[in-house]
Write a protein that holds these residues in place. Structure first.
Motif, PDB file in Angstrom:
ATOM      1  N   UNK A 184      -8.547 -74.710 -78.692  1.00 12.05           N
ATOM      2  CA  UNK A 184      -9.648 -75.441 -79.333  1.00 12.05           C
ATOM      3  C   UNK A 184      -9.660 -75.168 -80.841  1.00 12.05           C
ATOM      4  N   UNK A 185      -9.547 -73.916 -81.217  1.00  9.56           N
ATOM      5  CA  UNK A 185      -9.609 -73.572 -82.649  1.00  9.56           C
ATOM      6  C   UNK A 185      -8.378 -74.078 -83.392  1.00  9.56           C
ATOM      7  N   UNK A 186      -7.230 -73.972 -82.747  1.00  7.09           N
ATOM      8  CA  UNK A 186      -5.989 -74.426 -83.402  1.00  7.09           C
ATOM      9  C   UNK A 186      -6.089 -75.922 -83.713  1.00  7.09           C
ATOM     10  N   UNK A 187      -6.546 -76.678 -82.733  1.00 12.26           N
ATOM     11  CA  UNK A 187      -6.613 -78.125 -82.930  1.00 12.26           C
ATOM     12  C   UNK A 187      -7.724 -78.494 -83.919  1.00 12.26           C
ATOM     13  N   UNK A 188      -8.813 -77.732 -83.900  1.00 12.83           N
ATOM     14  CA  UNK A 188      -9.907 -77.996 -84.844  1.00 12.83           C
ATOM     15  C   UNK A 188      -9.421 -77.774 -86.280  1.00 12.83           C
ATOM     16  N   UNK A 189      -8.649 -76.724 -86.441  1.00 18.59           N
ATOM     17  CA  UNK A 189      -8.114 -76.416 -87.774  1.00 18.59           C
ATOM     18  C   UNK A 189      -7.178 -77.550 -88.228  1.00 18.59           C
ATOM     19  N   UNK A 190      -6.385 -78.030 -87.279  1.00 20.75           N
ATOM     20  CA  UNK A 190      -5.439 -79.106 -87.605  1.00 20.75           C
ATOM     21  C   UNK A 190      -6.149 -80.382 -88.073  1.00 20.75           C
ATOM     22  N   UNK A 191      -7.365 -80.613 -87.558  1.00 21.33           N
ATOM     23  CA  UNK A 191      -8.071 -81.819 -88.017  1.00 21.33           C
ATOM     24  C   UNK A 191      -9.033 -81.510 -89.170  1.00 21.33           C
TER      25      UNK A 191
END
Ligand code: SKM
Length: 492
Positions: free
Chosen positions: A445-452
């Protein structure tokens, strides 16, 4: 044996039944070349065709015993069933070896009386040391074993088998156990800690009868980093305490059983935070309004259990600090909470979810709750004057930009690290994403949030902050924050 020595063992147990020797001289060589004091464990069968795992025939056992006694092996361990026969041999031929007589206890719940009688019988065989291996189904069944350790007239070793028995090892030095079993780092034996953890995490060398016991009451519990962090901090400030994992099934029974002043404080984890409220004699107003307790302290003056919630401030301040940091980077600064007025989307309505919801509401956010069981979402939303929406709507929920998302469910926690509660595309609506999961530090969740492009706050930050609050309540003094943060940085 060499590995055990390298990992810090003081003594090693050799189980004869699980070794193969073509000639007794091989055993003699092994004993002569031993690099550590040794327990030679003989599980002897009375019948020739076996029955017990790891066992050897009585004839072989007698032969081995003679050799062991001749060579003055430090300890020889034999079964209670054959102890009187075998100890006769020792009487014929005095030796410096000490005899451990052991018995396996299973079946009905081990009572103090039953264990006491058994120990007396075992002692009467002439044993130098008595050993009990007890099957337990619940952590509460370890209590009579710990009492036996304290009151036994004869040196006593006790191991409670299985992961619910772990404290029989970790607390043995406090209650007077003769020795503690640890396994090599390459082994996993439920209920037996690794030797390295005994030395490096629990620091059993420092544990004595005056050591206060703290622990995490949770199920599951083995994922927790609290023992690592709290033991390190306790040692650092020179506090005589040990912090242990407590795998608890029935919370009420646990507190009824472990009611002595020795058990000085508890962290409370999944799924017990809400039930813990009713187990406390007094509950701090914040924890009471949240309806979840994550810290319990036994008040030294009267032994009463007092419940607190350190999760709430931990997660809310972690989120606020991250938002403020971004504001400062952008040249702005607000005096009100940066959460105020924002939509705060919460996934999960358990103990951690409740702490987040109450904290966010207190800061003036508009709380929206999603939970798989909709009834729980509705109850929590009502308690914080928020809104509950069906779980299926979470992926498409986007009434405005700049919202805050907080995951308080276990989705994404090890070992299921490929899971996330919200798909990547849906994360674009959020200014900040927080995940209460802290293993791993950066969840999917955090990895993808950072990516966006969202600000992300890891559960590790909440974990450390709630632990700082707990440590203060446990010890009555400030927590050594710098060294606790350094440990988290290095080890998480
Ligand atoms: O509230 C905390 C608890 O105090 C400790 C913990 C852990 O060790 O994993 C997690 C949170 O539930």
């Amino acid at each position: 044996m060499d590995k055990a020595k390298a990992e810090g063992a003081d003594i090693v147990e050799l189980r004869l039944g699980s070794m193969s020797f073509s000639h007794i001289s091989q055993l003699q060589n092994l004993i002569n070349q031993r690099t550590l004091p040794t327990i030679l464990s003989l599980r002897v069968n009375e019948s020739t065709n076996g029955g017990k795992v790891d066992s050897i025939s009585k004839n072989t056992g007698l032969q081995v015993l003679r050799v062991a006694l001749q060579l003055d092996v430090e300890f020889v361990e034999i079964d209670y069933e054959v102890a009187s026969d075998i100890i006769m041999i020792e009487n014929d031929k005095p030796s410096n070896s000490q005899i451990i007589v052991s018995s396996y206890v299973n079946g009905e719940r081990p009572s103090r009386e039953r264990l006491g009688n058994l120990i007396a019988c075992m002692q009467s065989t002439g044993a130098d040391v008595v050993k009990l291996i007890v099957e337990v189904n619940y952590i509460t069944e370890v209590a009579p074993i710990l009492q036996m350790l304290t009151h036994s007239q004869v040196p006593l070793i006790a191991t409670a088998v299985g992961s619910r028995g772990l404290i029989s090892q970790l607390l043995a030095p406090k209650f007077g156990g003769f020795l503690v079993y640890g396994c090599l780092k390459s082994q996993t034996i439920p209920g037996i800690p690794t030797l390295l953890s005994l030395k490096q995490v629990y620091k059993l060398d420092h544990v004595n009868p005056w050591t206060k016991i703290f622990g995490l009451v949770s199920n599951p519990v083995s994922h927790s980093k609290s023992p690592l962090l709290h033991n390190y901090a306790l040692r650092h400030i020179g506090y005589n305490g040990i912090y242990v994992p407590l795998l608890v099934d029935n919370l009420k029974e646990f507190f009824r059983t472990y009611e002595s002043m020795d058990f000085a404080g508890f962290s409370v984890g999944i799924p017990h935070k809400e039930a813990a409220v009713a187990c406390c004699d007094e509950v701090h107003p914040l924890a009471k309004s949240i309806g979840a307790v994550n810290t319990i302290v036994r008040r030294p003056t009267d032994g009463k259990l007092v419940g607190y919630n350190t999760d709430c401030m931990a997660c809310i301040t972690a989120i606020e600090d991250a938002l403020r940091e971004r504001e400062v980077e952008n040249g702005g600064i607000s005096h009100s909470s940066p959460i105020a007025g924002k939509i705060f989307v919460l996934v999960g309505a358990g103990g951690a979810g409740r702490a987040l919801a109450f904290g966010a509401k207190e800061r003036g956010a508009r709380v929206v709750v999603f939970n798989r069981k909709f009834e729980r979402a509705k109850a929590l939303a009502a308690a914080v004057s928020g809104e509950a929406l069906p779980y299926e709507c979470l992926d498409s929920y986007c009434p405005e930009d700049g919202m805050i998302l907080a995951n308080a469910s276990a989705i994404g926690m090890e070992p299921h690290t490929d899971r996330s509660p919200v798909p990547k595309e849906a994360l674009r609506a959020y200014k900040l994403v927080f995940d209460a999961v802290y293993t791993p530090r950066i969840t999917r969740l955090l990895r993808e949030a950072e990516e966006v492009g969202a600000i992300v706050v890891s559960g590790v930050e909440m974990f450390i902050r709630q632990a700082l609050g707990q440590f203060k309540l446990f010890t009555g003094g400030p927590a050594p924050e710098d060294i606790m943060r350094k440990l988290v940085q290095e080890q998480f």
